[in-house]
Design a protein around this motif. Structure first.
Motif, PDB file in Angstrom:
ATOM      1  N   THR A 453       0.692  -1.277  -0.029  1.00 43.61           N
ATOM      2  CA  THR A 453      -0.209  -0.115  -0.206  1.00 43.61           C
ATOM      3  C   THR A 453       0.682   1.395  -0.532  1.00 43.61           C
ATOM      4  OG1 THR A 453      -0.359  -0.048   2.383  1.00 43.61           O
ATOM      5  CG2 THR A 453      -1.666  -1.310   1.356  1.00 43.61           C
ATOM      6  N   GLU A 454       0.067   2.217   0.118  1.00 46.88           N
ATOM      7  CA  GLU A 454       0.186   3.796   0.134  1.00 46.88           C
ATOM      8  C   GLU A 454       1.644   3.958  -1.229  1.00 46.88           C
ATOM      9  OE1 GLU A 454       1.599   4.647   3.804  1.00 46.88           O
ATOM     10  OE2 GLU A 454       0.169   4.232   4.721  1.00 46.88           O
ATOM     11  N   LEU A 455       1.305   3.700  -2.204  1.00 45.45           N
ATOM     12  CA  LEU A 455       2.468   3.918  -3.433  1.00 45.45           C
ATOM     13  C   LEU A 455       2.019   5.036  -4.089  1.00 45.45           C
ATOM     14  CD1 LEU A 455       2.335  -0.107  -4.939  1.00 45.45           C
ATOM     15  CD2 LEU A 455       4.384   1.317  -3.408  1.00 45.45           C
ATOM     16  N   GLU A 456       3.270   5.509  -4.443  1.00 43.30           N
ATOM     17  CA  GLU A 456       2.833   6.889  -5.196  1.00 43.30           C
ATOM     18  C   GLU A 456       2.593   6.731  -6.784  1.00 43.30           C
ATOM     19  OE1 GLU A 456       3.349  10.011  -3.891  1.00 43.30           O
ATOM     20  OE2 GLU A 456       3.767   9.446  -2.196  1.00 43.30           O
ATOM     21  N   PRO A 457       1.527   7.260  -7.441  1.00 42.70           N
ATOM     22  CA  PRO A 457       1.143   6.845  -8.865  1.00 42.70           C
ATOM     23  C   PRO A 457       2.572   6.801  -9.997  1.00 42.70           C
ATOM     24  CG  PRO A 457       0.382   8.720  -7.878  1.00 42.70           C
ATOM     25  CD  PRO A 457       1.269   8.653  -6.745  1.00 42.70           C
ATOM     26  N   GLY A 458       2.145   5.933 -10.302  1.00 39.31           N
ATOM     27  CA  GLY A 458       3.678   5.723 -11.202  1.00 39.31           C
ATOM     28  C   GLY A 458       3.637   3.850 -11.774  1.00 39.31           C
ATOM     29  N   THR A 459       4.615   3.210 -12.171  1.00 39.23           N
ATOM     30  CA  THR A 459       4.646   2.482 -13.019  1.00 39.23           C
ATOM     31  C   THR A 459       6.044   1.447 -12.030  1.00 39.23           C
ATOM     32  OG1 THR A 459       3.747   3.065 -14.592  1.00 39.23           O
ATOM     33  CG2 THR A 459       5.739   0.764 -14.321  1.00 39.23           C
ATOM     34  N   TYR A 460       5.644  -0.396 -11.312  1.00 41.32           N
ATOM     35  CA  TYR A 460       6.963  -0.434 -10.255  1.00 41.32           C
ATOM     36  C   TYR A 460       7.615  -1.892 -11.115  1.00 41.32           C
ATOM     37  CZ  TYR A 460       5.367   3.189  -7.083  1.00 41.32           C
ATOM     38  OH  TYR A 460       5.553   3.778  -6.718  1.00 41.32           O
ATOM     39  N   SER A 461       8.137  -2.028 -10.786  1.00 42.24           N
ATOM     40  CA  SER A 461       8.943  -3.410 -10.406  1.00 42.24           C
ATOM     41  C   SER A 461       9.244  -4.366  -9.367  1.00 42.24           C
ATOM     42  CB  SER A 461       9.894  -3.804 -11.265  1.00 42.24           C
ATOM     43  OG  SER A 461       9.865  -3.065 -12.647  1.00 42.24           O
ATOM     44  N   PHE A 462       8.224  -5.364  -9.455  1.00 41.79           N
ATOM     45  CA  PHE A 462       8.649  -6.022  -8.212  1.00 41.79           C
ATOM     46  C   PHE A 462       9.338  -7.361  -8.246  1.00 41.79           C
ATOM     47  CE2 PHE A 462       4.347  -3.888  -7.754  1.00 41.79           C
ATOM     48  CZ  PHE A 462       5.121  -3.175  -6.290  1.00 41.79           C
ATOM     49  N   ARG A 463      10.422  -7.990  -7.061  1.00 42.22           N
ATOM     50  CA  ARG A 463      10.823  -9.333  -7.359  1.00 42.22           C
ATOM     51  C   ARG A 463      10.219 -10.088  -6.045  1.00 42.22           C
ATOM     52  NH1 ARG A 463      17.379  -8.102  -8.480  1.00 42.22           N
ATOM     53  NH2 ARG A 463      17.559  -6.913  -5.740  1.00 42.22           N
ATOM     54  N   VAL A 464      10.237 -11.033  -6.209  1.00 43.84           N
ATOM     55  CA  VAL A 464      10.477 -11.652  -4.261  1.00 43.84           C
ATOM     56  C   VAL A 464      11.683 -13.122  -4.721  1.00 43.84           C
ATOM     57  CG1 VAL A 464       9.028 -13.868  -5.688  1.00 43.84           C
ATOM     58  CG2 VAL A 464       9.279 -13.561  -3.066  1.00 43.84           C
ATOM     59  N   THR A 465      11.680 -13.407  -3.605  1.00 39.62           N
ATOM     60  CA  THR A 465      12.622 -14.372  -3.273  1.00 39.62           C
ATOM     61  C   THR A 465      12.502 -15.033  -2.129  1.00 39.62           C
ATOM     62  OG1 THR A 465      14.643 -12.623  -4.402  1.00 39.62           O
ATOM     63  CG2 THR A 465      15.822 -14.648  -3.129  1.00 39.62           C
ATOM     64  N   ALA A 466      12.996 -16.670  -2.032  1.00 41.72           N
ATOM     65  CA  ALA A 466      13.310 -17.035  -1.420  1.00 41.72           C
ATOM     66  C   ALA A 466      14.177 -17.796  -0.310  1.00 41.72           C
ATOM     67  CB  ALA A 466      11.903 -18.879  -1.586  1.00 41.72           C
ATOM     68  N   TYR A 467      14.302 -17.883   1.021  1.00 44.56           N
ATOM     69  CA  TYR A 467      15.364 -17.470   2.251  1.00 44.56           C
ATOM     70  C   TYR A 467      14.917 -18.643   2.664  1.00 44.56           C
ATOM     71  CZ  TYR A 467      17.381 -12.726   0.998  1.00 44.56           C
ATOM     72  OH  TYR A 467      17.970 -12.354   0.118  1.00 44.56           O
ATOM     73  N   SER A 468      16.289 -19.083   2.788  1.00 46.49           N
ATOM     74  CA  SER A 468      16.147 -20.580   4.299  1.00 46.49           C
ATOM     75  C   SER A 468      17.741 -20.058   5.114  1.00 46.49           C
ATOM     76  CB  SER A 468      16.938 -21.672   2.823  1.00 46.49           C
ATOM     77  OG  SER A 468      17.783 -22.380   2.870  1.00 46.49           O
ATOM     78  N   GLU A 469      17.598 -21.311   5.720  1.00 44.76           N
ATOM     79  CA  GLU A 469      19.053 -20.780   6.434  1.00 44.76           C
ATOM     80  C   GLU A 469      19.931 -22.036   5.614  1.00 44.76           C
ATOM     81  OE1 GLU A 469      21.603 -20.924   9.978  1.00 44.76           O
ATOM     82  OE2 GLU A 469      19.170 -20.421   9.857  1.00 44.76           O
ATOM     83  N   ALA A 470      20.660 -21.839   4.662  1.00 44.24           N
ATOM     84  CA  ALA A 470      21.431 -21.889   3.409  1.00 44.24           C
ATOM     85  C   ALA A 470      21.431 -20.731   2.648  1.00 44.24           C
ATOM     86  CB  ALA A 470      20.980 -23.568   2.710  1.00 44.24           C
ATOM     87  N   GLY A 471      20.630 -20.259   2.637  1.00 49.20           N
ATOM     88  CA  GLY A 471      20.788 -18.785   1.345  1.00 49.20           C
ATOM     89  C   GLY A 471      19.600 -18.898   1.020  1.00 49.20           C
TER      90      GLY A 471
END
Length: 672
Positions: A453-471
């Motif tokens: 939420t609370e994003l200013e008007p515009g175009t965005y990119s997003f990325r998601v990464t899984a983390y574990s104890e190994a990295g």
């Protein structure tokens, strides 16, 4: 009188903190690179446990049936440190390790510290689990350690000449009491091998009730009964003769042994590893053999590797380990451990971790989860390693229900064999097409969706990464995501509840439900009832409304004789609120209540009769016109909303116009 209460919308209330987050006010960057030893991609291994120290002369390692980690220390320079050591399991919690959330790690030893206690030193050969420091039989040079099917372990104390009893491989039960031993000490005089002589057997294996142990200098594999230790037979290479002085290789190709150092098993066959420095190619070899126990012989399995062997020119091979999944791990004298397919034909990868390399691995074992427990020379001598999470998939983004929000979703990243459990999904945003990234900070979460939420008007990119104890594993990225635009709106409905007893002066309860029907928060909402207390206009404050919120407000009126006569009562309500830009939103509703039939005749109230006077002819009275007929209502006694314009609608219009409010149509709403 009036009353009010707030009801949070179920869809909004159900959002956990980890699922609904505001965009960061300042850029928060991820750690890059990560802490030494942590994986930075799905193809890498990472440390999930670490001794954090250099253990001098560490050697063999194994994991027993109860989950204890055992390793051997020869330490011929400090006899006080010599022996075998145990890390005992204390209970595993994947969330208790070095990972701290938001892609950050500390260095505390990971799972080796949180899930095991130790190390516990077994000071002597005859030390027990109940008394690790006890015992009277000193260690010689313990090297190899393996787990046994009955819950115990076996230890190769390679210099049997110095020990009593003279056996060089000892078998322990699950309480670490000596259950047997095999092999006699000898002088390595290969031309005079005594029956059962076994003076140097670093890495060995037990299959069923058979012990297969190498005798390095003599290039033989000695076979013993377990646990009694009775010698059974010896095996050597093609063209070689066990018991001959300098029993070196006859050829440089497969089928010969040259300074055999380790023996392992895949359950069906025996696998040998040797140093190979007497071969012309200086090639250590890994070879697989089919054993015929009744005849005391074996045959090279030429379907393995290339003609039965994997050759490593200019490289000595210490040992091999077959993991539960069937992969073959090759431990060279220097360099990274190599993982091969079970048939030895395909090199799959190197078992190494970023920025915490080892120059010389000693031994390894593989847990039931597929984690690798390794001993290595130098710093971080005992380490647990696992593969990084798999690449992220199924990542989507769309405008959210709230103004300035986006909805993100992705597939669950399931933990597979060889990986540590996934602990967190870390989400980042970019407003410059991925040139720079900002962390969306939150608590560790395994939810597979997120509202930003609370994003200013515009175009965005997003990325998601899984983390574990190994990295961390490989990220998934989406581009050109546009947040929702502002669309404020308010709505209201009105109902009335007829009195239980017919007649004038009885209470009618009018209930208005005010809803924030837009995608922005609203402030200073209020409801104005056409009729309220004392049959006059009544204003009820509502206050702030978050998106999806409802507020219920009520007023009470008394039935009038006219309403009793007409069997109906009408009311109206108008609501308005302020949106974030300062504009107004409004809506209105009307309701009609059907009253019950009164008991007895109803006489509409009239003023005392007065003869009307004609202003023109005051002497002659005017004859009044007949009054209009009064019709009955539906008679159902149920409240209704909306309806045709009548006195309620006309009065509401007059109320709104007189108060300077915007004109409102029945059930209509618009932004002012």
């Amino acid at each position: 009188m009036s009353a009010g209460r707030h009801l949070g919308a179920a869809a909004v209330a159900a959002l956990a903190t980890s699922l609904l987050v505001s965009a960061p006010q300042a850029a928060l960057a991820l750690d890059d690179p990560l802490l030494d030893g942590k994986a930075e991609g799905s193809s890498e291994y990472g440390l999930i446990g670490d001794s954090l120290t250099a253990i001098n002369n560490i050697y063999g390692v194994t994991v027993d049936a109860a989950g204890s980690i055992w390793y051997a220390v020869t330490d011929d320079s400090a006899a006080a440190n010599r022996g075998i050591y145990e890390y005992r399991p204390t209970g595993f919690d994947a969330a208790v390790g070095d990972y701290r959330g938001n892609g950050e790690y500390t260095e505390t030893g990971g799972y080796l510290t949180s899930a095991w206690e130790g190390p516990i030193q077994y000071a002597n050969r005859d030390s027990t689990a109940a008394d690790p420091a006890g015992g009277k039989l000193p260690w010689a040079e313990p090297r190899g350690v393996i787990s046994l099917d009955d819950g115990g372990i076996a230890v190769s104390d390679t210099n049997g000449n110095l020990s009593d009893p003279p056996g060089t491989i000892l078998f322990y039960d699950d309480e670490h009491r000596i259950a047997g031993n095999a092999g006699l000490g000898g002088d390595q005089g290969c031309s005079e091998l005594a029956e059962g002589e076994l003076a140097w057997a670093p890495f060995f294996t037990v299959t069923g009730d058979r012990l297969f142990a190498p005798y390095e200098g003599c290039n033989v594999v000695s076979v013993f009964e377990v646990p009694g230790g009775d010698p059974l037979y010896r095996l050597t290479g093609e063209g070689q003769t066990a018991g001959l002085e300098n029993n070196g290789p006859v050829t440089d190709g497969p089928g010969n042994l040259d300074e055999i150092y380790g023996v392992s098993s895949d359950g069906d066959s025996i696998i040998t590893s040797d140093l190979g420095f007497n071969r012309a190619t200086k090639a250590g070899m890994v070879q697989r053999w089919k054993v015929d126990d009744p005849s005391g012989s074996w045959e090279l399995d030429t379907s393995f590797g290339e003609d039965g062997a994997i050759a490593f020119p200019n490289q000595m091979i210490y040992d091999t380990v077959v993991g539960p999944e069937g992969y073959l791990y090759v431990v060279p004298q220097t360099g990274a451990v190599l993982r091969y397919s079970n048939d030895g034909k395909e090199l799959l990868d190197e078992v190494q971790v970023r920025d915490v390399p080892y120059t010389q691995a000693r031994d390894l074992d593989v847990t039931t989860e597929g984690w690798i427990v390794m001993t290595a020379k130098g710093e971080h001598s005992l380490r647990l390693m696992a593969r990084a999470p798999s690449p992220m998939t199924g990542f989507t983004g769309s405008p959210g229900a709230l103004a300035g929000s986006v909805e993100l979703a992705w597939d669950e990243n399931k933990t597979v064999y060889g990986q540590a459990p996934v602990l967190d999904y870390v989400v980042e945003r970019s407003a410059d097409d991925g040139k720079t990234w900002e962390l969306i900070e939150r608590e560790p979460s395994l939810e597979t969706s997120l509202t930003v939420t609370e994003l200013e008007p515009g175009t965005y990119s997003f990325r998601v990464t899984a983390y574990s104890e190994a990295g961390r594993g490989d990220a998934a990225t989406i581009d050109s995501v546009i947040p929702s635009e502002e669309a404020p709106a308010i709505d209201v409905s009105l109902t009335g509840k007829a009195p239980a007893t017919p007649g004038a002066g009885e209470p009618i309860v009018w209930t208005a439900t005010v809803t924030n029907a837009g995608n922005t928060p609203l402030a200073d909402a209020e409801a104005v009832f056409m009729r309220g207390a004392d049959d006059a206009e009544e204003t009820v404050p509502v206050g702030a409304l978050d998106v999806g919120d409802e507020a219920v407000v009520k007023v009470t009126t008394e039935t009038t004789p006219e309403e009793v006569a007409s069997l109906t009562a009408e009311n109206a309500v108008a609501v308005q609120a302020i949106d974030p830009s300062g504009g107004k939103v409004a809506a209105q509703a009307t309701a009609t209540v059907t009253l019950g039939e009164p008991i007895g005749p109803v006489v509409p109230p009239v003023d005392p009769p007065v003869d009307p006077v004609d202003p023109v002819d005051p002497v002659n009275p005017v004859t009044p016109a007949d009054p209009p007929a009064v019709g009955k209502g539906a008679g159902s006694g149920l409240a209704s909303t909306g309806g045709a314009p009548g006195i309620a609608a006309l009065a509401l219009a007059a109320l709104l116009l007189g108060g300077g409010a915007v004109t409102l149509l029945v059930r209509a709403r618009r932004t002012v």
